[in-house]
Design an enzyme around this catalytic site. Structure first.
Site, PDB file in Angstrom:
ATOM      1  N   HIS A 100       0.859  -1.182   0.000  1.00 47.37           N
ATOM      2  CA  HIS A 100       0.000   0.000   0.000  1.00 47.37           C
ATOM      3  C   HIS A 100       0.904   1.243   0.000  1.00 47.37           C
ATOM      4  CE1 HIS A 100       0.506  -0.680   4.468  1.00 47.37           C
ATOM      5  NE2 HIS A 100       0.949   0.544   4.325  1.00 47.37           N
TER       6      HIS A 100
HETATM    7  P1  TYD Z   1      -2.209  -3.963   7.632  1.00 53.61           P
HETATM    8  O1  TYD Z   1      -2.393  -2.595   7.045  1.00 53.61           O
HETATM    9  O2  TYD Z   1      -2.802  -5.117   6.912  1.00 53.61           O
HETATM   10  O3  TYD Z   1      -0.666  -4.240   7.909  1.00 53.61           O
HETATM   11  P2  TYD Z   1       0.562  -4.287   6.862  1.00 53.61           P
HETATM   12  O4  TYD Z   1       0.457  -3.091   6.010  1.00 53.61           O
HETATM   13  O5  TYD Z   1       1.777  -4.263   7.698  1.00 53.61           O
HETATM   14  O6  TYD Z   1       0.477  -5.566   6.088  1.00 53.61           O
HETATM   15  O7  TYD Z   1      -2.775  -3.905   9.130  1.00 53.61           O
HETATM   16  C1  TYD Z   1      -3.130  -5.082   9.831  1.00 53.61           C
HETATM   17  C2  TYD Z   1      -4.226  -4.705  10.831  1.00 53.61           C
HETATM   18  O8  TYD Z   1      -3.711  -3.846  11.842  1.00 53.61           O
HETATM   19  C3  TYD Z   1      -5.392  -4.008  10.190  1.00 53.61           C
HETATM   20  O9  TYD Z   1      -6.579  -4.547  10.739  1.00 53.61           O
HETATM   21  C4  TYD Z   1      -5.235  -2.566  10.630  1.00 53.61           C
HETATM   22  C5  TYD Z   1      -4.525  -2.692  11.955  1.00 53.61           C
HETATM   23  N1  TYD Z   1      -3.662  -1.552  12.315  1.00 53.61           N
HETATM   24  C6  TYD Z   1      -3.985  -0.761  13.402  1.00 53.61           C
HETATM   25  O10 TYD Z   1      -5.035  -0.936  14.048  1.00 53.61           O
HETATM   26  N2  TYD Z   1      -3.136   0.253  13.770  1.00 53.61           N
HETATM   27  C7  TYD Z   1      -1.988   0.489  13.097  1.00 53.61           C
HETATM   28  O11 TYD Z   1      -1.234   1.423  13.465  1.00 53.61           O
HETATM   29  C8  TYD Z   1      -1.678  -0.317  11.941  1.00 53.61           C
HETATM   30  C9  TYD Z   1      -0.418  -0.071  11.147  1.00 53.61           C
HETATM   31  C10 TYD Z   1      -2.523  -1.339  11.594  1.00 53.61           C
END
Ligand code: TYD
Length: 136
Positions: free
Chosen positions: A53
């Site tokens: 992303h």
């Molecule tokens: P995700 O965006 O899929 O992680 P990555 O980009 O590392 O693969 O996030 C995983 C989950 O964590 C999603 O449900 C959103 C949550 N999240 C939070 O609640 N707070 C945060 O600061 C972050 C980065 C993610």
């Protein structure tokens, strides 16, 4: 559209016979944003990719506090692959950079210092939308 470039930042580290201590605080001038959130990726299972992303406004510093992983950055026209494997070094990621974290070594931990609280509306999760935004 002009954005800053990614940059490796060396973090102030005190080494002696007991080991190393790395410290980061505003007066060091390493970061040009205020830290408003900290999170870390850990327990990554083999072969997994994280990220995939971009962020509209968020800026980050990512540190491999343990182990090794690859970080692919894409600004819409250029891609660059970084290997992160040093706890005394961070990679500064500007806004509007598509990122993919992959090839995590076993037990690797990616510490992320972020400029904003979590906000899903700041995410661009569709690569074609990312290309549209960066070419606008
Ligand atoms: P995700 O965006 O899929 O992680 P990555 O980009 O590392 O693969 O996030 C995983 C989950 O964590 C999603 O449900 C959103 C949550 N999240 C939070 O609640 N707070 C945060 O600061 C972050 C980065 C993610």
């Amino acid at each position: 559209m002009t954005t800053q470039s990614p940059m490796r930042m060396f973090l102030r580290t005190f080494n002696d016979e007991r080991g190393s201590l790395t410290a980061l605080e505003p007066r060091d001038g390493v970061l040009d944003f205020e830290i408003r959130r900290i999170y870390y990726l850990h327990g990554i299972t083999e072969g997994q990719t994280r990220g995939a992303h971009a962020h509209r406004e968020l800026e980050q510093l990512i540190i491999a506090v343990h182990g090794r992983f690859e970080l692919l950055l894409d600004n819409g026209t250029h891609q660059e692959l970084f290997i992160l494997d040093r706890p005394d070094e961070g990679l500064r990621i500007p806004r509007l950079h598509w990122r993919e974290l992959r090839s995590f070594s076993e037990g690797a931990v990616a510490l992320v210092l972020a400029s904003q609280a979590y906000d899903e509306s700041d995410y661009i999760r569709d690569y074609n939308e990312f290309l549209e935004v960066t070419s606008a």
